[in-house]
Design an enzyme around this catalytic site. Sequence first.
Site, short mmCIF file in Angstrom:
data_model
loop_
_atom_site.label_atom_id
_atom_site.label_comp_id
_atom_site.label_asym_id
_atom_site.label_seq_id
_atom_site.Cartn_x
_atom_site.Cartn_y
_atom_site.Cartn_z
N ASP A 22 5.10 2.36 15.42
CA ASP A 22 4.31 1.84 16.53
C ASP A 22 5.09 2.08 17.82
OD1 ASP A 22 6.31 -0.04 16.57
OD2 ASP A 22 5.07 -1.73 16.00
N SER A 23 4.52 1.70 18.95
CA SER A 23 5.13 2.08 20.22
C SER A 23 6.13 1.07 20.74
CB SER A 23 4.05 2.24 21.27
OG SER A 23 3.45 0.97 21.52
N PHE A 82 3.50 -3.83 21.68
CA PHE A 82 3.08 -5.17 21.25
C PHE A 82 4.28 -6.12 21.19
CE2 PHE A 82 2.45 -8.27 17.82
CZ PHE A 82 1.36 -8.95 18.34
N ASP A 85 1.71 0.98 25.14
CA ASP A 85 0.46 0.38 25.62
C ASP A 85 0.73 -1.02 26.14
OD1 ASP A 85 1.06 -0.62 23.08
OD2 ASP A 85 -1.02 -1.10 22.65
N ASP A 105 -2.16 -1.95 8.66
CA ASP A 105 -0.77 -2.33 8.44
C ASP A 105 -0.63 -3.80 8.78
OD1 ASP A 105 0.94 -2.94 11.09
OD2 ASP A 105 -0.69 -1.59 11.59
N CYS A 152 -3.64 -7.17 -12.52
CA CYS A 152 -2.66 -6.43 -11.71
C CYS A 152 -1.79 -5.54 -12.59
CB CYS A 152 -1.79 -7.42 -10.93
SG CYS A 152 -0.63 -6.59 -9.83
N CYS A 176 1.14 -4.17 -11.38
CA CYS A 176 2.43 -4.02 -10.70
C CYS A 176 3.59 -4.28 -11.67
CB CYS A 176 2.52 -4.97 -9.49
SG CYS A 176 3.07 -6.64 -9.87
N CYS A 196 3.92 -8.04 -12.66
CA CYS A 196 2.93 -8.53 -13.63
C CYS A 196 3.08 -7.86 -15.00
CB CYS A 196 1.52 -8.32 -13.08
SG CYS A 196 1.16 -9.42 -11.70
N HIS A 217 4.50 -7.55 -5.94
CA HIS A 217 3.15 -7.88 -6.41
C HIS A 217 2.14 -7.79 -5.27
CE1 HIS A 217 -0.22 -9.87 -8.31
NE2 HIS A 217 -0.30 -10.61 -7.22
#
Length: 396
Positions: free
Chosen positions: A95-96, A99, A149, A270, A308, A310, A313, A339
């Site tokens: 990201d920039s 934020f 931004d 994200d 699940c 994963c 699990c 998980h």
Amino acid sequence: MSSFFNFTIDAECPDTWARAGTIQTPHGTIQTPIFMPVGTQATVKSVSPEELHEAKAQIILANTYHLMLRPGSQLIADFGGLHSFMHWDGPILTDSGGFQVWSLGHMRKLNEDGVVFKSHIDGSIHTLTPERVMQIEAEIGADIVLPLDICAPYPCAPAEARKAMEWTHRWEERALVEKERQRPEQTLFGIVQGAFEPELRAQSAHTIGAMPFQGLSIGGLSVGEPKQEMWEMLKHVTPNLPRDKPRHLLGVGSPEDLVFGVGMGMDMFDCVLPTRVARHGGLFTNTGRVSIKKARFRTEHGPIDAECDCYTCRTYSAAYVHHLARTEEQLYYRLGSIHNIRFMLRLAEQLRNSILNNNYPAFRDEFLERYIPASEESRESQREKWKAAAQARHNT
Ligand SMILES: [Zn+2]
């Protein structure tokens, strides 16, 4: 790194804006819709790159603001860039930092050139300009980069929202020029702003969508507003975006956000939420988010979620994970995070398959019917709210 970046649409839902696509980057292919685990400090907290691969992560996000402050983008460049520094060989998006400057930095001073702020870590003074951010991101070396931004606060007066949007647009033009000077092979996404003004959202989508960015990130949402306002804004964004570029909903979200956001035409998501809530005991299951610390898991022989696949699990009982969480053992943070990450990625796979099979609306409705979003309290009232939200979508 080669300049190769390509996006193709594999299927589109005839009843909603959902689509399935394929993104090709120098570090591999991404099948959308996709969830991107967030590695703020060049690590997805408590999870190794091998474990991310095992969970079938296709791309991760790293935070420019945090990495420029620590360890510094020059140091990362000295180690051959972020892929090599953190030993992740898949695609990365940075990201920039915009934020975080607004949410974490202190004493911000904004001028046409850029923003001066005090680090939240040590109070040191830093200046970010659209050009400087492109230089930092060139040193970090991600596949996909975002321009500086201005994220308007929530709530925000219409005049202030317009000023921030127009300012952001001018900065984005400068970022496009500087990216070509720095690393033309990096893929630059534009950021759509416009706060919570429908007209501004439409205008920003149209303006940024027409500029030579290779993808679009939707910024300034999920900043404290009620969820319905976020979806309302996307109604004014999506129709004004070009069809042939990938769309990234910045900082979103939860399992239910992913299901909704796909229907609003978003391809990439994200959020730190899945790993953050995992660390506090919140785990996603096919019937909703549960607290693994609850007594009902104390003697549970089965896995956290029977559906699940994963590592956690497949390997451990819910009772063992409950025990680790209750005793605040370090292994819990790893197992819980694995998980929830896999849950998000599997959900993205299911969403993709539903679009390919021309079945997205039914998948969405079935998900909303069975999935209780946050706490286990007042399940019925949550379910009612949830149904109302789904109904609102039907009516658009
Ligand atoms: Zn699992």
